[in-house]
Design an enzyme around this catalytic site. Structure first.
Site, PDB file in Angstrom:
ATOM      1  N   GLN A  42       0.825  -1.208   0.000  1.00  0.00           N
ATOM      2  CA  GLN A  42       0.000   0.000   0.000  1.00  0.00           C
ATOM      3  C   GLN A  42       0.860   1.260   0.000  1.00  0.00           C
ATOM      4  O   GLN A  42       0.338   2.359  -0.104  1.00  0.00           O
ATOM      5  CB  GLN A  42      -0.914   0.011   1.243  1.00  0.00           C
ATOM      6  CG  GLN A  42      -1.878  -1.158   1.304  1.00  0.00           C
ATOM      7  CD  GLN A  42      -2.739  -1.187   2.555  1.00  0.00           C
ATOM      8  OE1 GLN A  42      -3.013  -2.256   3.084  1.00  0.00           O
ATOM      9  NE2 GLN A  42      -3.203  -0.044   3.063  1.00  0.00           N
ATOM     10  N   ARG A  57      -8.452  -1.050   8.519  1.00  0.00           N
ATOM     11  CA  ARG A  57      -9.501  -0.038   8.396  1.00  0.00           C
ATOM     12  C   ARG A  57      -9.679   0.758   9.686  1.00  0.00           C
ATOM     13  O   ARG A  57     -10.724   0.687  10.327  1.00  0.00           O
ATOM     14  CB  ARG A  57     -10.803  -0.709   7.992  1.00  0.00           C
ATOM     15  CG  ARG A  57     -11.248  -0.182   6.627  1.00  0.00           C
ATOM     16  CD  ARG A  57     -12.435  -0.837   6.064  1.00  0.00           C
ATOM     17  NE  ARG A  57     -12.878  -0.048   4.910  1.00  0.00           N
ATOM     18  CZ  ARG A  57     -13.805  -0.409   4.072  1.00  0.00           C
ATOM     19  NH1 ARG A  57     -14.419  -1.551   4.238  1.00  0.00           N
ATOM     20  NH2 ARG A  57     -14.154   0.354   3.073  1.00  0.00           N
ATOM     21  N   CYS A  58      -8.668   1.522  10.032  1.00  0.00           N
ATOM     22  CA  CYS A  58      -8.625   2.011  11.405  1.00  0.00           C
ATOM     23  C   CYS A  58      -8.001   3.372  11.613  1.00  0.00           C
ATOM     24  O   CYS A  58      -8.096   3.900  12.718  1.00  0.00           O
ATOM     25  CB  CYS A  58      -7.800   1.038  12.216  1.00  0.00           C
ATOM     26  SG  CYS A  58      -6.158   0.914  11.526  1.00  0.00           S
ATOM     27  N   GLU A  69     -12.590   4.481   5.912  1.00  0.00           N
ATOM     28  CA  GLU A  69     -12.638   3.586   7.071  1.00  0.00           C
ATOM     29  C   GLU A  69     -13.829   3.838   7.987  1.00  0.00           C
ATOM     30  O   GLU A  69     -14.081   3.045   8.897  1.00  0.00           O
ATOM     31  CB  GLU A  69     -11.357   3.760   7.886  1.00  0.00           C
ATOM     32  CG  GLU A  69     -10.132   3.354   7.121  1.00  0.00           C
ATOM     33  CD  GLU A  69      -8.880   3.982   7.711  1.00  0.00           C
ATOM     34  OE1 GLU A  69      -7.932   3.253   7.968  1.00  0.00           O
ATOM     35  OE2 GLU A  69      -8.861   5.201   7.912  1.00  0.00           O
TER      36      GLU A  69
END
Ligand code: MCN
Ligand code: CUN
Length: 796
Positions: free
Chosen positions: A223, A370-371, A741
């Site tokens: 990523q 996702r945070c 997210e």
């Protein structure tokens, strides 16, 4: 008379443009790492430890070397001769690449085999004989700090016990005073369990070292390709300009593809040694037991309350279990990520947070999934605590939240932990949500149903998430400042290519960045191609995580477009033979102020940049922008869910869920909705069914897709999305805030709150996620809280 283009028609902001990347994905024409085959390519497989904690007495690789087709067997001892047995992590710790002294978690990388094909490599891994001497195992922070606990990281001279850090933030004295003044103190303890991003595509890399050119090209599932380039330069001591990281299509990242994994390093070393391309594709169980775990935090908090419902102060203590290596990617200033974003939406005079991180014999874990750096845990605790406090006060859940919200007129607002929030309409979002769920009516139905023994519940969760790190003053990873970039080249026919330092993994950047250029320049979105992920062509950037792409790289796209427009204006003045001050802009076209019919299109300007530029002007129409945001962006959301719990079995079903998301200006409404649906689905899965934990021996329980369930459309409830509240971000060039997210961050508490609400009157305050039927049943039957903290019994 205006001849401006219709922005929606050309695919600019607000148009629900179909994702351009999908035309290749749905045809099976994506180009993932595993789709790439290079001439002479070899294949690598990893041997992993079956034990969670053991001394390595010996490793015998002779049988593996004897298998025909095997080219190389790598062990930690061999890595050590090149100073590569250990590598630095993104949080200033070290991590074993291949184990030398001990194994420290089940699934740890012990050896690698490189062979003609992956099957030979796998067989050869099985032929490696490792003699282990088992050691006592630690699977939670309590055991980690117990007297006589074995020191897991005895490789580090400075490490006396298992504590990684002790950290605090906030106003301790002010918070103590708030608690002294409180009419009531509400308390809550819970464990946010480990969860795993489980992208459909596992991690992998193809390293290709060319001795003749000294160039190392690595195709990999990352990523953040530029960070990887820097890390390879520093770890492998290769010159940075001779390293090219290419991140092709990624089949979902969700945070799993941020860290640097041993497999990447081993494939690189193997390629250098063998002078052939080496491919490593992780298998599903390898991905699930060894990479990118998230959460695993024990949260213990209390809230000081006035009788009328006003919150006076909050205290939080967190114990985070990081596993064997502290390898999170997070801003270096903040040891527990952005956990201190908790309660940012509420006007609370004083707060104090203490955080301790410990090692355990589990795979490295912490930040990803996702945070935005642990905001998920922060919002989960916040909304669970809000529910508990309202219940303790005997107040209505919605009223209690509304009275404590930061009000619209109070922005900019300094949160009790020091963040600056700048915009939002919190009460309005709540009202939209309450209306959509028909709040009063549901409460009536709930009371009626109760009389007949039916358990209905309603859960509210709100979230405000700090998205878009940097600014660079506060945010860095390993000292590298967090900003981002975009590079825009407009060709002579008016078609364009835009590249950014972000890296899409399914979020649709190829669609949305083109729309931003369209919005700024009036070039139709279909005339713009977006490319990301190749460090030789993309400008430097910190990659895609923490929903930072729109806030930072997306802003850079707008800013570089404006630079292009400024140059195009000069070209327009030249073409129109007027001075620049007499030139006006409307979407897609410059015109003469005094004669609006006389104009030139942006495409005509582009042609002139290559064929008819004024004397002294540098030819071409290209530029790069680096964007360092002044602040984070602060989206807000309200999620409300209603459930029915079966008292006989503990099974619970969602009756209805509504989501009200305010992420500022929506670039592509359809993509935003997709992000919210996906996030809610993951939230539901975490709350309801995803179970991955550890037994007392450190065995990973639930390390397969029979236990760790990925929700399909079949079990996922429907979601009703609301988009009517739009509070533009005051500092973002196009007013957008991040969204990637939010739903996964705010969603879980809504489900848990709903189930706990259904159990109201039983005295049950908490059931740890996942709310499996047996846990809910246990809570109902024995009227007690249910903990999900490890160790679990291995037959669970
Ligand atoms: N968008 C928009 N309008 C806004 C905000 C965003 O149209 N106001 C669009 C963006 O342009 C982008 C998408 O929505 O196409 C998500 O944008 P953003 O919120 O900036 O998030 P990122 O692009 O930085 O994505 C990261 C975020 C993270 S951190 C995780 S984890 C996650 C998530 O995205 N991983 C995903 N969503 C995912 N979705 C897919 N399909 N796959 C993943 O791996
Ligand atoms: Cu925390 S998971 Mo996303 O930021 O890549």
């Amino acid at each position: 008379m205006s001849q401006a283009l219709d922005e929606i028609k050309i695919g600019g902001l607000g148009a629900s443009r179909k994702r351009v990347e999908d035309s290749r994905f749905i045809r099976g024409k994506g180009n993932y790492t595993d789709d790439i085959t290079l001439p002479g390519m070899l294949h690598m497989e990893i041997l992993r430890s079956p034990l969670a904690h053991a001394r390595i007495k010996s490793i015998d690789t002779s049988k593996a070397w004897d298998i025909p087709g095997v080219h190389l067997v790598l062990t930690g001892e061999m890595m050590a001769t090149r100073n590569l047995a250990w590598m630095p992590t993104l949080s200033y710790d070290t991590q074993a690449v291949l184990a030398t002294d001990k194994v420290r978690f089940q699934g740890q990388e012990v050896a690698c085999v490189i062979a003609d094909d992956p099957y030979i490599a796998k067989d050869a891994c099985e032929a490696i004989d490792v003699d282990y001497e088992p050691l006592p195992v630690i699977v939670n922070p309590r055991q980690a700090v117990a007297d006589g606990a074995p020191v897991i990281r005895d490789d580090k001279e400075s490490q006396a016990g298992n504590v990684i850090y002790d950290w605090e933030v906030g106003d301790k004295a002010g918070t103590d005073r708030a608690f002294e003044q409180a009419d009531l103190v509400s308390k809550l303890q819970l464990h946010y369990p480990r969860s795993h991003p489980s992208p459909i595509e596992c991690c992998g890399s193809i390293a290709d070292f060319n001795r003749a050119t000294s160039k190392l090209t690595v195709y990999m599932t990352t990523q953040a390709p530029h960070i990887i380039r820097a890390a390879v330069a520093l770890v492998a001591e290769l010159p940075e300009h001779m390293i090219r990281i290419i991140s092709p299509d990624i089949g979902g990242g969700f945070g799993n593809k941020v860290p640097v994994y041993p497999g990447y390093v081993c494939s690189i070393l193997a390629s250098i040694l063998l002078e052939r391309p080496v491919k490593w594709i992780e298998d599903k169980s390898g991905n699930l037991i060894s990479t990118g775990f998230a959460r695993d935090v024990y949260l213990d908090g209390e809230m000081a309350l006035r009788r009328d419902g006003k919150i006076l102060g909050v205290r939080i203590h967190t114990d985070a279990d990081h596993g064997a290596f502290f390898s999170d990617a997070q801003p270096s200033k903040f040891k527990i990520g952005l956990m201190h974003s908790a309660f940012a939406a509420y006007d609370i005079p004083a707060a104090h947070l203490t955080a301790r991180g410990t090692y355990s014999n589990k795979a490295p874990g912490g930040v990803a999934y996702r945070c935005s750096f642990r905001v998920t845990e922060a919002m989960f605790f916040q909304e669970r605590m809000m529910q508990a406090a309202a219940d303790d006060l005997g107040m209505d859940q919605a009223t209690f939240r509304r009275m404590n919200f930061v009000r619209d007129e109070d922005f900019p607002h300094r949160t009790p932990f020091g963040f600056l929030t700048d915009s939002g309409q919190y009460a309005k979002c709540l009202d939209v949500g309450l209306k959509a769920i028909d709040y009063e009516e549901f409460r009536r139905e709930q009371a009626e149903a109760r009389k007949r023994g039916r358990l209905l519940g309603l859960g509210i969760s709100t979230m405000t998430e700090p998205l878009g790190a940097g600014n660079s003053r506060e945010y860095d990873i390993l000292g590298i400042k967090m900003f981002d970039s975009a590079d825009l080249k407009v060709h002579m026919t008016g078609k364009a290519i835009v590249r950014t330092g972000a890296k899409t993994q399914g979020q649709g950047h190829e669609t949305t960045w083109a729309k931003i250029v369209s919005h700024e320049l009036g070039i139709p979105a279909d005339d713009i191609v977006v490319e990301e992920g190749d460090t030789d062509t993309a400008p430097f950037g910190m990659g895609t995580y923490a929903s930072r792409s729109t806030p930072v790289a997306g802003a850079a796209v707008a800013m570089v477009s404006r630079k292009i427009r400024a140059k195009a204006r000069k070209l327009a003045a030249h073409l129109l033979e007027v001075s620049e001050e007499d030139v006006e802009w409307e979407l897609g076209r410059f015109y003469v102020r005094s004669a609006p019919d006389r104009g030139v299109t942006i495409q005509e300007c582009a042609m002139a940049a290559y064929s008819n530029m004024p004397d002294g002007m540098e030819p071409g129409l290209e530029n790069t922008a680096y964007y360092d945001p002044p602040n984070l962006t602060w989206p807000f959301a309200v999620y409300i869910v209603t459930v029915e719990v079966d008292p006989e079995t503990g099974v619970w079903d969602v009756l209805k869920m509504v989501a009200v998301d305010d992420c500022g200006v929506r670039i592509n409404p359809m993509i935003v909705e997709g992000q919210i649906m996906g996030g809610l689905t993951e939230a539901y899965a975490m709350a309801n069914m995803q179970f991955i934990t550890f037994d007392a021996d450190g065995n990973c329980v639930g390390s397969n897709y029979m236990d760790y369930l990925l929700p399909s459309a079949w079990e996922t409830p429907g979601f009703e999305l609301h988009s009517e509240v739009v509070t533009p971000c005051p500092h973002h060039p196009i007013g957008a805030k991040g969204i990637g997210e939010c739903a996964a961050v705010g969603g879980p508490a809504a489900f848990v709150n709903a189930v706990i609400d259904a159990l109201s009157g039983t005295g049950v305050r908490n059931i740890d996620m996942p709310l499996l039927p047996d846990r809910v049943w246990e809570a109902i039957t024995y009227r007690r809280d249910v903990s999900g903290a490890p160790p679990v019994r291995s037959d669970d």
